[in-house]
Every structure is written in structure tokens, then in C-alpha cells.
Motif scaffolding. Sequence first.
Motif, short mmCIF file in Angstrom:
data_model
loop_
_atom_site.label_atom_id
_atom_site.label_comp_id
_atom_site.label_asym_id
_atom_site.label_seq_id
_atom_site.Cartn_x
_atom_site.Cartn_y
_atom_site.Cartn_z
N GLY A 63 0.47 -0.85 0.03
CA GLY A 63 -0.50 0.00 -0.23
C GLY A 63 0.89 1.21 0.07
O GLY A 63 0.48 2.52 0.88
N LEU A 64 2.35 1.47 -0.19
CA LEU A 64 2.78 2.20 -0.58
C LEU A 64 2.60 3.23 -1.48
O LEU A 64 1.67 3.08 -2.67
CB LEU A 64 4.18 1.72 -0.42
CG LEU A 64 4.81 1.03 0.34
CD1 LEU A 64 6.60 1.19 -0.52
CD2 LEU A 64 5.33 1.37 1.53
N HIS A 65 2.70 4.12 -1.06
CA HIS A 65 2.54 5.70 -2.32
C HIS A 65 3.56 5.54 -3.93
O HIS A 65 3.30 6.09 -4.51
CB HIS A 65 2.04 7.37 -1.57
CG HIS A 65 1.96 8.12 -2.77
ND1 HIS A 65 1.10 8.90 -3.38
CD2 HIS A 65 2.94 9.46 -2.78
CE1 HIS A 65 1.59 9.37 -3.74
NE2 HIS A 65 2.35 9.87 -3.25
N ARG A 66 4.59 5.65 -2.81
CA ARG A 66 6.57 6.01 -4.07
C ARG A 66 7.08 5.09 -3.91
O ARG A 66 7.45 5.08 -2.77
CB ARG A 66 6.36 7.48 -3.87
CG ARG A 66 7.77 7.98 -4.63
CD ARG A 66 7.32 9.86 -3.62
NE ARG A 66 8.71 10.02 -3.92
CZ ARG A 66 9.17 10.75 -5.31
NH1 ARG A 66 8.21 11.10 -6.39
NH2 ARG A 66 10.33 11.39 -5.67
N VAL A 67 8.16 4.64 -4.55
CA VAL A 67 9.17 4.19 -5.19
C VAL A 67 9.86 5.22 -5.68
O VAL A 67 9.91 5.57 -6.21
CB VAL A 67 8.93 2.43 -5.11
CG1 VAL A 67 10.71 1.93 -5.30
CG2 VAL A 67 8.23 1.88 -4.20
N SER A 68 11.54 5.12 -4.98
CA SER A 68 12.07 6.32 -5.49
C SER A 68 13.70 5.86 -5.80
O SER A 68 13.76 4.77 -5.19
CB SER A 68 12.38 7.24 -4.86
OG SER A 68 12.83 7.22 -3.79
N LEU A 69 14.31 6.04 -6.24
CA LEU A 69 15.89 5.12 -6.43
C LEU A 69 17.03 6.87 -7.03
O LEU A 69 16.17 7.35 -8.43
CB LEU A 69 15.90 4.55 -7.59
CG LEU A 69 15.57 4.51 -8.69
CD1 LEU A 69 16.11 5.21 -9.45
CD2 LEU A 69 15.07 3.16 -8.96
#
Length: 271
Positions: free
Chosen positions: A139-145
Motif C-alpha cells: 500500500g505504498l504511495h511512492r518508490v524512488s531511486l
Amino acid sequence: MTEPRAIFADKPTLVGEKVLLRPVRLREDLPLLRVLLQDEEILRWTSGSWTPVVPEWDEALERRTVDRYRTRNDRTDCLDLIVVDRSTGRGVGEIVLDGWDEPGNSCTLRIALGPDGRDRGLGPEAIRLLTDHAFRVLGLHRVSLSVHSLNSRCRVFQKAGFRVEGVRRRALPFNGRWVDRIEMAALAEDWGHELPPGPDPERPAGVLEDDPGRRLTDAEWTRLRDYLRRYVVHELDQWDCWRIDTAYGPIAITLSNAVPEDGHPGVWRAI
């Protein structure tokens, strides 16, 4: 709301067409970890040197590696999975979610593939599998790298659905000079979740027609360029591979400067 630092307590096995992601099995995976820790290409982007010093695998390094990974499956602040090539059943890399930010309901992603896992389409699928898990299950909103600007494999993340958000100029030391760091991210709505209302962009001419490889006319390229700059990123000339979700569905565009005298890239395809 999931308790802080417990977001990654469950260690799933995720199955795709080409890869399987599973929890670490230390005894079985130690040879793979040795390959990853001594791989020159991986070290190049983590050491700040084009010709990194490959560490000697001795008892001390093996002990540190064992100590580092023996608790991987017990940790609740990161999700560390082994990338397995389904065609051979062998581990070829590692992919990780960590950096859990509770207020932002977000985390970071990183991946390392050894020589047997490169240039075969395994990376994009592994990234998509774990990012999809982050959105649909956690249920995460955002994944970044972040990715090194000189690392051509940044296109792997674009193929997986990540978008360039910006450039941290001269943020990384490399071979005695400063180079840029590219910031990329995927949002839950990029995976079709709770798409917010927004502008219905005018369809750029030619983009969705079933004629892959046709060169765009000057007028079509002008419209497409303006569209990309408005809805994707501003630094258009830095990148040559795009995946864009539009009101007309997802499209992929490959731009090529193979014929510079034309004055504009012109090779494209639609999916």
C-alpha cells in the motif's frame, strides 16, 4: 497504518515470467553474494572509480558478508530478495526495498545483478515485480531511486515504469570529478491505482499509430517534443527511452539520433 520499521516484516516470494524473487538463503546464496561483492561493474557505480579495486575474498570478507546477511530475513526495516533466473533456477542478483518513510508512505529501491543476470530482460521484470508488490500489497504511495548519470543501465528503470524527476547536478564524486545523479520514481497511480483527475493531454500526432519504426515528420516531432517536455521531463535530450501513461493508454517511445543531419530524433514505437 503499519507500525514504523515493520513495513517489510513479511518476506514474500514473487513469481514472474523470467524471474523469481525470494528471501535470502545464506548457505545457498553465499557464492552469488561473493560474485556481487567482487563484480567490477557493480563496484564501479558504488566506489566512485571507473577502475575500482576488487576486494580479495578472504575469511574476513566472508565473515562480514555472513554477519551482514544472516539477519536479512528477520529485519522489518528492509525487504531484501534474491533475483532468481527461472530458466536455470540460479540466483543472479539482489533487489531491495528500504528507506521506509512513514509520513511520505514511501521507500527506496536498489538492485544489483551479476554478469549472468544482465542484458536478458531480467532486471526490468524484477523491478516491476517488487515495485508492484510495494504498491498493491504494502500500500505504498511512492518508490524512488537514484542512479549515476554515467550509468547507461538507468534505462532499465525507465523500461520498468520509473520516470525521471530531476537531476542533482554534480552530486557524486567520480574519477576525480563531479558528476550528476539522476532522481527517478514511480507512483502508485503509475500502476493504475487511484489515478487523480488531471489534464487530458492532446494526443501527439503519430504516437499511437501501428507503424513502428516510421520516422516522424518535422511537424510530428515538434508536437511530440512539446508533449514530452510538458508531461514527462524538461531535459529531453538526456534520454532516449520513454514509457508514458497517457489518457490513451501506455506508450513507449524510443528516440534515436542515428541520422543527426535530420535535426531531430525520429524512431519510435508504441505499445
